[in-house]
Design a protein around this motif. Structure first.
Motif, short mmCIF file in Angstrom:
data_model
loop_
_atom_site.label_atom_id
_atom_site.label_comp_id
_atom_site.label_asym_id
_atom_site.label_seq_id
_atom_site.Cartn_x
_atom_site.Cartn_y
_atom_site.Cartn_z
N PHE A 176 -35.85 51.86 -20.84
CA PHE A 176 -35.89 50.39 -20.80
C PHE A 176 -37.25 49.82 -21.12
O PHE A 176 -37.34 48.64 -21.48
N ALA A 177 -38.29 50.63 -21.03
CA ALA A 177 -39.58 50.18 -21.57
C ALA A 177 -39.47 50.05 -23.09
O ALA A 177 -39.91 49.05 -23.69
N VAL A 178 -38.85 51.04 -23.72
CA VAL A 178 -38.68 51.02 -25.18
C VAL A 178 -37.66 49.96 -25.59
O VAL A 178 -37.88 49.22 -26.56
N LEU A 179 -36.55 49.86 -24.84
CA LEU A 179 -35.54 48.85 -25.19
C LEU A 179 -36.06 47.43 -24.92
O LEU A 179 -35.62 46.48 -25.60
N GLY A 180 -36.96 47.27 -23.97
CA GLY A 180 -37.58 45.96 -23.76
C GLY A 180 -38.42 45.57 -24.96
O GLY A 180 -38.41 44.40 -25.40
N PHE A 181 -39.15 46.53 -25.50
CA PHE A 181 -39.92 46.29 -26.74
C PHE A 181 -38.98 45.94 -27.89
O PHE A 181 -39.22 44.97 -28.63
N ASN A 223 -35.46 39.58 -30.66
CA ASN A 223 -35.45 38.18 -30.26
C ASN A 223 -36.36 37.35 -31.18
O ASN A 223 -36.01 36.22 -31.57
N GLU A 224 -37.50 37.91 -31.55
CA GLU A 224 -38.39 37.22 -32.50
C GLU A 224 -37.71 37.06 -33.85
O GLU A 224 -37.84 36.03 -34.51
N LYS A 225 -37.00 38.08 -34.26
CA LYS A 225 -36.27 38.01 -35.53
C LYS A 225 -35.21 36.92 -35.49
O LYS A 225 -35.03 36.15 -36.45
N CYS A 226 -34.53 36.81 -34.34
CA CYS A 226 -33.51 35.78 -34.16
C CYS A 226 -34.15 34.38 -34.23
O CYS A 226 -33.60 33.47 -34.86
N LEU A 269 -33.84 36.36 -24.58
CA LEU A 269 -34.25 37.75 -24.37
C LEU A 269 -33.27 38.46 -23.43
O LEU A 269 -32.97 39.64 -23.62
N GLU A 270 -32.75 37.73 -22.46
CA GLU A 270 -31.81 38.30 -21.50
C GLU A 270 -30.56 38.82 -22.19
O GLU A 270 -30.02 39.87 -21.83
N ASP A 271 -30.10 38.11 -23.21
CA ASP A 271 -28.90 38.54 -23.94
C ASP A 271 -29.15 39.86 -24.66
O ASP A 271 -28.28 40.74 -24.71
N GLU A 272 -30.33 40.00 -25.24
CA GLU A 272 -30.66 41.26 -25.93
C GLU A 272 -30.73 42.42 -24.94
O GLU A 272 -30.27 43.51 -25.22
N LEU A 273 -31.32 42.15 -23.78
CA LEU A 273 -31.45 43.21 -22.77
C LEU A 273 -30.11 43.59 -22.16
O LEU A 273 -29.94 44.71 -21.66
N ASN A 274 -29.16 42.67 -22.18
CA ASN A 274 -27.85 42.94 -21.58
C ASN A 274 -26.91 43.71 -22.51
O ASN A 274 -25.80 44.06 -22.10
N LYS A 275 -27.34 43.96 -23.74
CA LYS A 275 -26.50 44.72 -24.67
C LYS A 275 -26.50 46.18 -24.24
O LYS A 275 -27.42 46.94 -24.53
N SER A 276 -25.46 46.56 -23.51
CA SER A 276 -25.39 47.91 -22.94
C SER A 276 -25.10 48.94 -24.02
O SER A 276 -24.17 48.78 -24.80
N VAL A 277 -25.87 49.98 -24.04
CA VAL A 277 -25.62 51.10 -24.94
C VAL A 277 -25.77 52.39 -24.15
O VAL A 277 -26.57 52.48 -23.23
N GLN A 278 -24.96 53.37 -24.49
CA GLN A 278 -25.04 54.66 -23.82
C GLN A 278 -24.72 55.76 -24.82
O GLN A 278 -24.27 55.50 -25.93
N GLY A 279 -24.92 57.00 -24.38
CA GLY A 279 -24.53 58.15 -25.18
C GLY A 279 -25.19 58.16 -26.54
O GLY A 279 -26.37 57.88 -26.70
N THR A 280 -24.39 58.47 -27.56
CA THR A 280 -24.92 58.56 -28.91
C THR A 280 -25.42 57.21 -29.40
O THR A 280 -26.36 57.14 -30.21
#
Length: 727
Positions: free
Chosen positions: A352-357, A363-366, A427-438
């Protein structure tokens, strides 16, 4: 005759001394029953066979050091799930609040059952088949079921290592091949690949360049030769690591277990220096306390605990079977369990340090894209300049300024706002995009690394870490197959290991066809969860209710030199079986409520779509569950009706080489029992293990013994000796 015996005391004292049969037996010279009148089994004495079994027990391979063993257990339990499953569950189930149910269930389910597997493996010194045949022959199918589940899991788990190998070798170039969309020529015009443009560069590279995936599981599409070669390399690595047993795999563990921690620490340090890392970590660990009341959260936490420690696979038992009998396996269980937990937390911090980055970058791109839309509307007079706050500078637009402008426009143009097509860019919406596994490892994390300085270096380190995490778990999984089979059927270690890897590679070709990823999903979701839950419940019942918790605790007291906490008595006997039964019921209900399906990548839409399994795939899915569970009822029926031998004989007493092996399954805790346990009633338990026989169930008399020349399944290390106080 020892000086403190009752017979000697009688010669020097006028006091009355009461002697029992057990008193007299204790000081008899040991006799080999096969060459004496005590042989009531009709079994002929085979000196060569007896010597071979003694030699087998004494020459069993052992770990070179305690460190090597601990690293092997850590390498097995800490796997890919700690990196890409735990962070997802933590985010999905309440952030920091999820750690509470996970830690509670780790203590009341994970630790006791992990300790149980370590203890039985160390005491009996056999793989899963031999262990459960010894403890309860009618439940001997537990060992065979574990082997089958290990085989199913190993088939697809090594495919993931193959994918990591492919990305590892692709990382040695700059820029990284998944950093930009490919350009294709359409006649004389060069255009961006449509599928990539509609998704993203990393998504396109994963689905098209790596997997070349088909649109559904029904479309095979033939073999993907790149992935086939990578799978061959993966199985070759596993075969080389396993070919000499723990002599080879133990040395591999020094690197495969420690290197991931080095990489995780490096990523954590690097990640914390990235802009937005703190946002990701704060989002991750902000507790949502209401989630703790959700039963689904507890079910998923229990499942994660269960699989994180590798319970039921047989790998834990296999590794502990190479330990000395006086090894403190309670300390090992506690240490490995909590190292596993802290590794999961460390991996979550890194992810989540990397996913926060990454979220900040996206978000800046958006913000930039939507600011250009607003400028277009201003130039065409769709929007009035009065709507723009005076302090907003479009050349240096911040996320805060954009959000303020967005709210003003949404308020004023409420009736026609949707037609403008503006995004909130939160930013919260980007952080809430759950990803797992592959999706986390091969898409989200790889995309974040493309923005790192020196991105190829970090990519090489990341995928080398995944290879090592996978390899450590694969060694444990394969040990869950090879150790019990070699122990039980006495096949040559090298031949069986090589043959097993070749066979697994051939069967595993199903996972490297273009639709192979869908089969990986099927096996991951259904081949292990339910069968392993049943296996662990039966393991718990076999020890706690059939063998007996009191008897097992006594065995542990003698083996460890101290009595384990009463906490384990109650968790083994009541808490763990009930919790596991609830988990199994919840898993069955989940299967019924959620129709089996998978996420397919549709090339034309450049998007994922949920599809249900076709009828033939459902048949495979059901067959996997039935096949993995089949040994349990099959072995029970065969032994219940005496269609096959369970290796026991109810009418023999074994005296051998100065050691008497006794089965006291039905004795009460009286003075005679204590004597047979090599203690007089007044004695307190010796702090040193006395190495008496590991007691099996089903005895009919106090002196009932195994007819095997070296104990059941040739367990020659199972001894009963006279305590020092009687010497």
């Amino acid at each position: 005759m020892p000086k403190n015996s009752k017979v000697t005391q009688r010669e020097h004292s006028s006091e009355h001394v009461t002697e029992s049969v057990a008193d007299l037996l204790a000081h008899q010279e040991p006799v080999d029953y096969k060459r004496s009148v005590l042989n009531v089994t009709g079994e002929t004495w085979d000196k060569q066979k007896e010597g071979d079994e003694d030699l087998d027990a004494e020459n069993r391979p052992a770990w070179n050091s305690k460190l090597q063993y601990i690293l092997a257990q850590i390498g097995y339990s800490v796997g890919l799930g700690n990196v890409w499953r735990f962070p997802y569950l933590c985010q999905k189930n309440g952030g920091g609040a999820y750690l509470v149910p996970y830690l509670v269930l780790l203590i009341i389910i994970g630790l006791p059952l992990f300790f149980l597997e370590l203890a039985v493996g160390q005491r009996i010194r056999r793989g899963s088949i031999g262990v459960w045949n010894y403890i309860c022959p009618r439940l001997g199918g537990i060992g065979y079921a574990s082997c089958l589940v290990c085989f199913f899991v190993g088939l697809y788990y090594n495919v993931i290592i193959g994918w990591s190998i492919f990305y590892f070798f692709k990382s040695f170039q700059y820029p990284l091949p998944w950093s930009e969309c490919p350009i294709v020529k359409n006649g004389s015009v060069a255009v961006v690949e449509t599928e990539c443009e509609r998704s993203s560069a990393t998504t396109y590279f994963w689905y098209r360049e790596t997997l070349d995936i088909s649109n559904s599981i029904s479309e095979s599409g033939g073999l993907n030769w790149k992935m086939t070669l990578c799978l061959l390399v993966a199985w070759s690595l596993v075969g080389l690591a396993m070919i000499k047993g723990i002599q080879s795999s133990g040395k591999v563990m020094y690197f495969s277990s420690l290197f991931p921690y080095l990489v995780l620490v490096c990523f954590l340090v690097r990640g914390l220096l990235l802009r937005g890392a703190v946002d990701g970590i704060m989002h991750m660990f902000t507790p949502k306390l209401d989630k703790m009341l959700d039963p689904q959260v507890w079910r998923e936490a229990a499942t994660q605990v269960f699989f994180a420690l590798g319970l039921g696979f047989g790998g834990v038992i296999a590794f502990s079977s190479y330990n000395k009998q006086d090894n403190n396996c309670h300390f090992d269980a506690t240490l490995v369990s909590f190292i596993n937990f802290f590794t999961s937390v460390l991996a979550t911090l890194v992810v989540f340090a990397v996913l926060g980055f990454k979220a900040n970058i996206m978000n800046e791109k958006c913000v930039v894209e939507n600011a250009e839309k607003i400028l277009g509307y201003l130039n065409t007079n769709v929007l009035s300049h009065d709507l723009i706050p005076p302090h907003v500078n479009f050349s240096h637009l911040t996320a805060k300024d954009y959000n303020e402008m967005y709210r003003v426009i949404m308020t004023v143009k409420e009736a026609h706002f949707k037609e403008l097509g503006l995004d909130a860019c939160l930013l919260e919406d980007e952080l809430n995009k759950s990803v797992q596994g592959t999706g986390l490892a091969f898409i989200a994390f790889t995309e974040a690394m493309t923005h790192f300085p020196a991105s190829p270096f970090w990519s090489v380190m990341f995928f080398l870490m995944l290879i090592n995490l996978g390899l450590g778990s694969m060694i444990g999984t394969m040990s869950g197959i090879t150790t019990p089979i070699i122990d039980t059927f006495k096949v040559r270690k090298e031949v069986f290991t090589v043959g097993c890897c070749i066979f697994a590679f051939v069967v595993g070709l199903i996972f490297v066809q273009r639709s192979g990823n869908y089969f990986v999903t099927m096996f991951d979701d259904y081949s292990a969860t339910l069968p392993l839950t049943v296996v662990v419940i039966l393991e718990n019942i076999a020890v706690a209710w059939i063998y007996g918790t009191k008897k097992f605790m006594q065995e542990l007291t003698e083996m460890l030199g101290f009595r384990p906490y009463q906490f384990y008595y109650y968790t083994w006997k009541y808490v763990s079986p009930i919790c596991m039964a609830v988990l199994m019921t919840a898993s069955i209900i989940q299967l019924g409520v959620s129709p089996p399906g998978y996420s397919a990548w549709i090339r034309e839409e450049a998007a994922e779509k949920f599809l249900f399994y076709p009828t033939w795939a459902m048949a495979i899915l059901i067959s996997l569950i039935i096949l993995a569970s089949l040994p349990l009822p099959l072995v029970f029926i065969l032994r219940q009706f005496h269609l096959v031998s369970d290796g026991s004989n109810a009418l023999s007493v074994t005296y051998k080489k100065g050691r008497m092996m006794k089965d006291i399954s039905n004795l009460e805790d009286n003075d005679e029992t204590r004597f047979i346990l090599s203690k007089v009633p007044s004695e307190t338990p010796s702090p040193m293990p006395t190495h008496r026989s590991y007691l099996g169930p089903g005895s009919n008399s106090p002196m009932e013994m195994s007819s095997a020349p070296n104990g059941r399944y040739g367990s020659g290390y199972l001894l009963a000796s006279t305590p020092e106080s009687e010497l």
